[in-house]
Design a protein around this motif. Structure first.
Motif, short mmCIF file in Angstrom:
data_model
loop_
_atom_site.label_atom_id
_atom_site.label_comp_id
_atom_site.label_asym_id
_atom_site.label_seq_id
_atom_site.Cartn_x
_atom_site.Cartn_y
_atom_site.Cartn_z
N GLN A 52 19.55 42.47 68.71
CA GLN A 52 18.64 44.12 68.48
C GLN A 52 17.39 43.55 67.40
O GLN A 52 16.14 44.16 67.47
N ARG A 55 14.40 41.62 69.17
CA ARG A 55 13.73 42.53 69.96
C ARG A 55 12.94 43.47 69.20
O ARG A 55 11.63 43.29 69.30
N ARG A 56 13.54 43.82 68.01
CA ARG A 56 12.45 44.50 67.13
C ARG A 56 11.31 44.05 66.59
O ARG A 56 10.39 44.27 66.45
#
Length: 120
Positions: A52, A55-56
């Motif tokens: 996560q 991705r950010r």
């Protein structure tokens, strides 16, 4: 008989001690197994969080790259601005010279041709 009984008791005690030792080992193994499961769950959660965050961060990187490109474009435009302003200044000076030349020519004509004064 009682001597045998006493020996039997000692044997039973030994077997109980052995069973207790084995039970303790099994309990440690089971508790170890439980903690291994916990570790696996934590590793899984960590992997998900890492993905996560990655991705950010990729999104942030793309955004930063786009902002950087826009800043470069603005800087390039600003660096060309003095050139443009210089050309405008030159045009304005040229126009002012032309206007003063025209004004002088009109004044001269008015002196030579008094009839123009009536028209103007």
């Amino acid at each position: 008989g009682s001597g045998g009984g006493g020996g039997g008791d000692a044997g039973a005690d030994r077997r109980i001690a052995e069973l207790e030792r084995r039970l303790q080992m099994l309990e440690q193994t089971v508790s170890g197994g439980a903690s291994k499961i916990d570790v696996l769950e934590h590793e899984q959660k960590l992997a998900q969080l890492t993905a996560q965050v990655d991705r950010r961060l990729n999104g942030v990187r793309k955004g930063m790259t786009m902002i950087h490109e826009r800043v470069l474009a603005v800087e390039t435009a600003l660096s060309k601005l003095p050139d443009h302003l210089g050309r405008f200044r030159d045009r304005i000076k040229g126009q002012a010279q032309l206007t003063s030349t025209n004004t002088a020519a009109i004044a001269e004509l008015q002196q030579h041709v008094p009839a123009l004064n009536a028209v103007a």
